[in-house]
Motif scaffolding. Structure first.
Motif, PDB file in Angstrom:
ATOM      1  N   GLY A   1       7.896  15.926  15.977  1.00 10.83           N
ATOM      2  CA  GLY A   1       8.234  16.370  17.315  1.00 10.83           C
ATOM      3  C   GLY A   1       9.695  16.223  17.669  1.00 10.83           C
ATOM      4  N   PHE A   2       9.953  16.195  18.989  1.00 12.47           N
ATOM      5  CA  PHE A   2      11.327  16.156  19.475  1.00 12.47           C
ATOM      6  C   PHE A   2      11.927  14.761  19.294  1.00 12.47           C
ATOM      7  CE2 PHE A   2       9.959  20.096  21.140  1.00 12.47           C
ATOM      8  CZ  PHE A   2      11.097  20.854  21.376  1.00 12.47           C
ATOM      9  N   GLY A   3      13.205  14.647  19.602  1.00  7.61           N
ATOM     10  CA  GLY A   3      13.965  13.457  19.255  1.00  7.61           C
ATOM     11  C   GLY A   3      14.742  13.841  18.011  1.00  7.61           C
ATOM     12  N   LYS A   4      14.350  13.296  16.884  1.00  3.65           N
ATOM     13  CA  LYS A   4      14.878  13.702  15.581  1.00  3.65           C
ATOM     14  C   LYS A   4      13.686  14.044  14.696  1.00  3.65           C
ATOM     15  CE  LYS A   4      19.109  10.943  15.857  1.00  3.65           C
ATOM     16  NZ  LYS A   4      19.959   9.885  15.211  1.00  3.65           N
ATOM     17  N   PRO A   5      13.301  15.323  14.651  1.00  2.00           N
ATOM     18  CA  PRO A   5      12.090  15.715  13.915  1.00  2.00           C
ATOM     19  C   PRO A   5      12.132  15.295  12.449  1.00  2.00           C
ATOM     20  CG  PRO A   5      12.908  17.542  15.248  1.00  2.00           C
ATOM     21  CD  PRO A   5      13.965  16.492  15.277  1.00  2.00           C
ATOM     22  N   GLN A   6      11.004  14.779  11.987  1.00  4.01           N
ATOM     23  CA  GLN A   6      10.839  14.405  10.588  1.00  4.01           C
ATOM     24  C   GLN A   6       9.540  15.022  10.079  1.00  4.01           C
ATOM     25  OE1 GLN A   6      10.931  10.118  10.182  1.00  4.01           O
ATOM     26  NE2 GLN A   6      12.755   9.898  11.461  1.00  4.01           N
ATOM     27  N   LEU A   7       9.442  15.191   8.765  1.00  2.00           N
ATOM     28  CA  LEU A   7       8.202  15.621   8.135  1.00  2.00           C
ATOM     29  C   LEU A   7       7.638  14.454   7.349  1.00  2.00           C
ATOM     30  CD1 LEU A   7       6.341  18.132   7.610  1.00  2.00           C
ATOM     31  CD2 LEU A   7       7.561  18.377   5.433  1.00  2.00           C
ATOM     32  N   TRP A   8       6.381  14.119   7.623  1.00  3.95           N
ATOM     33  CA  TRP A   8       5.715  12.996   6.964  1.00  3.95           C
ATOM     34  C   TRP A   8       4.556  13.495   6.105  1.00  3.95           C
ATOM     35  CZ3 TRP A   8       5.490   7.458   8.963  1.00  3.95           C
ATOM     36  CH2 TRP A   8       6.672   7.121   9.646  1.00  3.95           C
ATOM     37  N   ALA A   9       4.321  12.776   5.023  1.00  9.68           N
ATOM     38  CA  ALA A   9       3.146  13.006   4.183  1.00  9.68           C
ATOM     39  C   ALA A   9       2.356  11.707   4.125  1.00  9.68           C
ATOM     40  CB  ALA A   9       3.555  13.429   2.777  1.00  9.68           C
ATOM     41  N   ALA A  10       1.038  11.794   4.308  1.00  8.85           N
ATOM     42  CA  ALA A  10       0.220  10.585   4.328  1.00  8.85           C
ATOM     43  C   ALA A  10      -1.148  10.847   3.723  1.00  8.85           C
ATOM     44  CB  ALA A  10       0.053  10.077   5.762  1.00  8.85           C
ATOM     45  N   LYS A  11      -1.683   9.851   3.046  1.00  6.12           N
ATOM     46  CA  LYS A  11      -3.058   9.907   2.545  1.00  6.12           C
ATOM     47  C   LYS A  11      -4.014   9.771   3.722  1.00  6.12           C
ATOM     48  CE  LYS A  11      -2.255   6.426  -0.144  1.00  6.12           C
ATOM     49  NZ  LYS A  11      -2.470   5.303  -1.109  1.00  6.12           N
ATOM     50  N   VAL A  12      -5.233  10.282   3.565  1.00  3.10           N
ATOM     51  CA  VAL A  12      -6.173  10.340   4.684  1.00  3.10           C
ATOM     52  C   VAL A  12      -7.444   9.520   4.442  1.00  3.10           C
ATOM     53  CG1 VAL A  12      -5.340  12.612   5.389  1.00  3.10           C
ATOM     54  CG2 VAL A  12      -7.256  12.443   3.787  1.00  3.10           C
ATOM     55  N   ASP A  13      -7.457   8.676   3.411  1.00  3.67           N
ATOM     56  CA  ASP A  13      -8.687   7.968   3.049  1.00  3.67           C
ATOM     57  C   ASP A  13      -8.767   6.548   3.596  1.00  3.67           C
ATOM     58  OD1 ASP A  13      -6.667   6.932   1.504  1.00  3.67           O
ATOM     59  OD2 ASP A  13      -7.765   7.004  -0.393  1.00  3.67           O
ATOM     60  N   GLY A  14      -7.926   6.220   4.570  1.00  2.03           N
ATOM     61  CA  GLY A  14      -7.882   4.851   5.063  1.00  2.03           C
ATOM     62  C   GLY A  14      -8.734   4.599   6.291  1.00  2.03           C
ATOM     63  N   SER A  15      -8.635   3.371   6.791  1.00  2.00           N
ATOM     64  CA  SER A  15      -9.313   2.957   8.024  1.00  2.00           C
ATOM     65  C   SER A  15      -8.391   2.004   8.776  1.00  2.00           C
ATOM     66  CB  SER A  15     -10.641   2.261   7.720  1.00  2.00           C
ATOM     67  OG  SER A  15     -11.532   3.127   7.052  1.00  2.00           O
ATOM     68  N   GLY A  16      -8.495   2.022  10.100  1.00  2.74           N
ATOM     69  CA  GLY A  16      -7.654   1.150  10.903  1.00  2.74           C
ATOM     70  C   GLY A  16      -6.214   1.632  10.950  1.00  2.74           C
ATOM     71  N   ASP A  17      -5.277   0.702  11.095  1.00  2.00           N
ATOM     72  CA  ASP A  17      -3.857   1.035  11.116  1.00  2.00           C
ATOM     73  C   ASP A  17      -3.358   1.167   9.679  1.00  2.00           C
ATOM     74  OD1 ASP A  17      -1.077   1.157  11.359  1.00  2.00           O
ATOM     75  OD2 ASP A  17      -1.051  -0.154  13.120  1.00  2.00           O
ATOM     76  N   VAL A  18      -2.992   2.391   9.285  1.00  2.00           N
ATOM     77  CA  VAL A  18      -2.606   2.663   7.897  1.00  2.00           C
ATOM     78  C   VAL A  18      -1.096   2.880   7.764  1.00  2.00           C
ATOM     79  CG1 VAL A  18      -4.868   3.649   7.385  1.00  2.00           C
ATOM     80  CG2 VAL A  18      -2.993   5.161   8.114  1.00  2.00           C
ATOM     81  N   THR A  19      -0.335   2.475   8.778  1.00  2.00           N
ATOM     82  CA  THR A  19       1.103   2.715   8.788  1.00  2.00           C
ATOM     83  C   THR A  19       1.794   2.150   7.557  1.00  2.00           C
ATOM     84  OG1 THR A  19       1.060   2.628  11.211  1.00  2.00           O
ATOM     85  CG2 THR A  19       3.209   2.465  10.141  1.00  2.00           C
ATOM     86  N   ASP A  20       1.405   0.967   7.137  1.00  2.00           N
ATOM     87  CA  ASP A  20       2.083   0.300   6.016  1.00  2.00           C
ATOM     88  C   ASP A  20       1.462   0.599   4.655  1.00  2.00           C
ATOM     89  OD1 ASP A  20       3.847  -0.940   7.795  1.00  2.00           O
ATOM     90  OD2 ASP A  20       2.472  -2.623   8.127  1.00  2.00           O
ATOM     91  N   SER A  21       0.386   1.376   4.641  1.00  3.28           N
ATOM     92  CA  SER A  21      -0.320   1.568   3.370  1.00  3.28           C
ATOM     93  C   SER A  21      -0.481   3.008   2.908  1.00  3.28           C
ATOM     94  CB  SER A  21      -1.719   0.936   3.463  1.00  3.28           C
ATOM     95  OG  SER A  21      -2.463   1.527   4.526  1.00  3.28           O
ATOM     96  N   HIS A  22      -0.398   3.977   3.824  1.00  3.55           N
ATOM     97  CA  HIS A  22      -0.785   5.331   3.443  1.00  3.55           C
ATOM     98  C   HIS A  22       0.310   6.391   3.565  1.00  3.55           C
ATOM     99  CE1 HIS A  22      -4.761   3.692   3.152  1.00  3.55           C
ATOM    100  NE2 HIS A  22      -5.280   4.867   2.903  1.00  3.55           N
ATOM    101  N   VAL A  23       1.520   5.987   3.930  1.00  2.00           N
ATOM    102  CA  VAL A  23       2.624   6.948   3.991  1.00  2.00           C
ATOM    103  C   VAL A  23       3.132   7.215   2.574  1.00  2.00           C
ATOM    104  CG1 VAL A  23       4.942   7.428   4.860  1.00  2.00           C
ATOM    105  CG2 VAL A  23       3.290   6.213   6.295  1.00  2.00           C
TER     106      VAL A  23
END
Length: 468
Positions: free
Chosen positions: A331-353
């Motif tokens: 989105g706006f601000g400074k747009p970035q493109l992220w890729a992440a796995k989708v097989d997790g549960s809970g907060d996956v910020t530190d594990s699935h990027v």
């Protein structure tokens, strides 16, 4: 004040791994389109020749079977051109020989009246330059004959007196409608959601879900498993809601995760969700928003996982999925493109990027993925090709102009449309090959549609059909 039309009757399996994609899809990128996404399609009661929602049958901008013309213009390969009333950036949807479009006909104020209307809002005088406001708007639906371009029907939905202000680049009818069997679902954000019987043109049901958009509505609805899914990320409240497609009643409603932002302006978003199936067999509803990408159970609204992507807000681009990972712009601000796995549960910020890219990423147009490569264009006209495995840049090329419409991939060609009515046709691959640049009259903000050999394009004043 809102005046509504009277309702009729009573009121109201995972795709192959990245390695296999590289071995199979990349050498045959043009023939491997059908395996590059496992998005769950919408309505099961749609004919084959249809374009039922924002970004097509699968919601990813990929045309699985269609051969539109590469060269076209006001006098070239033009089958018909139909002038349309009102202002709307919503895309056309098509089924059973009819093109459906939403529109908002504005009662335009004088400059003095405009300033007085804006003074009645919560906006500051510093914000007035970037805002537009109408004295009143009439929300309408047009039915256009696919073969002839004839305007078959105009359905008047509601008249809104003194509507909220919107951004000068937005419209009061930006969300794209969605076709669900015999129903057409039209969403105008805080101004109303309407279900129409396509055969009779009668209003089946309507809902009003008030929301403070700040700059107008933008998120398009989707239909899944008999539910109308709406992302409602406003200034004061952010949530996702599912409505019964037959009755409009609420099936479930889920608040978004808490956000760390000084104002509601940095909490709002305008994204359209997608439905996927992960490697564990879970059917996930992916709803991108400010600060968080969140996965929900489409049946219940229960959260599967969440991923914090930073301070990005006012998110517009629709996410894409290739069977292994989801790719999304922040989105706006400074747009970035992220890729992440989708097989997790809970907060996956530190594990699935998997990776992030910070250069030349769009704040409005959505990306396309095919053959292990991601194609996108940023708002300022820089097109890029990114390797989906590691996020590395394959090529970048300045096309020129400003962009809001999302590109499509059809018959082995990418179609990129800018605000100036230019349509760049690019051959996908590891080099940027611009085959032709077409020019139309007017402004293009809506994403195109394809049925067979026909390309359907909406400008700010007309609807076009081009054929080979």
């Amino acid at each position: 004040m809102i005046r509504f039309a009277r309702p009729a009757g009573s009121s109201c399996p995972p795709v192959s791994s990245f390695g296999l994609l590289r071995l199979i899809a990349r050498p045959f990128a043009l023939s491997a389109i059908a395996i590059t996404s496992s998005l769950t399609t919408i309505s099961p009661v749609i004919s084959a020749d249809s374009w039922p929602q924002f970004r097509g049958p699968r919601g990813d901008g990929i045309v699985a079977d269609g051969t539109p013309p590469i060269e076209f213009g006001e006098e070239k390969n033009l089958t018909w051109k139909t002038e349309l009333e009102g202002k709307a950036w919503s895309s056309p949807v098509i089924a059973d020989g009819t093109i459906w479009l939403t529109s908002a006909v504005e009662v335009i104020p004088s400059e003095e009246e405009r300033i007085e209307l804006l003074k009645q809002t919560e906006n500051t005088e510093r914000q007035f330059k970037q805002l537009a406001i109408a004295k009143a708007i009439e929300l309408k639906v047009f039915a256009v004959d696919f073969e002839t371009g004839e305007l078959q029907q105009t359905i008047e939905l509601a008249t809104i007196e003194q509507p909220d202000a919107i951004h000068s680049l937005n419209s009061y009818a930006s969300p794209t409608p969605v076709i669900d069997g015999e129903r057409l679902l039209c969403h105008f954000g805080t101004f109303g959601t309407f279900c129409i019987d396509r055969a009779s043109g009668e209003l089946v049901w309507q809902r009003t879900l008030p929301l403070k958009h700040a700059v107008g509505p933008g998120s398009s609805p989707i239909i899944h498993d008999g539910k109308v899914i709406l992302i409602q990320d406003g200034m004061e409240r952010q949530y996702v809601i599912a409505l019964n497609a037959e009755t409009g009643s609420t099936e479930w409603e889920t608040d978004r995760p808490p956000m760390d932002a000084p104002t509601g302006d940095q909490k709002k978003a305008y994204c359209t969700p997608i439905v996927i199936t992960d490697s564990n067999g879970r059917e996930q509803l992916l709803c991108m928003g400010s600060q968080w990408m969140v996965s929900y159970d489409a049946k219940t609204g229960e959260e599967f996982w969440r991923l914090y992507h930073g301070k990005g807000f006012s998110v517009v681009p629709r996410p894409i999925f290739d069977g292994e990972a989801v790719y999304f712009a922040t989105g706006f601000g400074k747009p970035q493109l992220w890729a992440a796995k989708v097989d997790g549960s809970g907060d996956v910020t530190d594990s699935h990027v998997l990776w992030t890219v910070k250069k030349s990423i769009p704040a409005k147009p959505s990306p396309v993925i095919t053959g292990g490569l991601i194609y996108l264009v940023d708002d300022n006209g820089v097109a890029s090709c990114i390797d989906s495995e590691d996020g590395s840049n394959v090529w970048s090329k300045r096309l020129g102009g400003k962009f809001s419409a999302s590109p499509i991939l059809a018959d082995g060609r990418m179609f990129f449309c800018n605000h100036d009515g230019e349509v760049f046709v690019i051959k996908p691959g590891t080099e940027c090959d611009i085959e032709v640049t077409n020019q139309l009259e007017g402004q293009i903000m809506a994403s195109p549609a394809v049925i067979g050999d026909a390309l359907v394009l909406r400008t700010d004043s007309a609807l076009y059909r081009f054929d080979r």
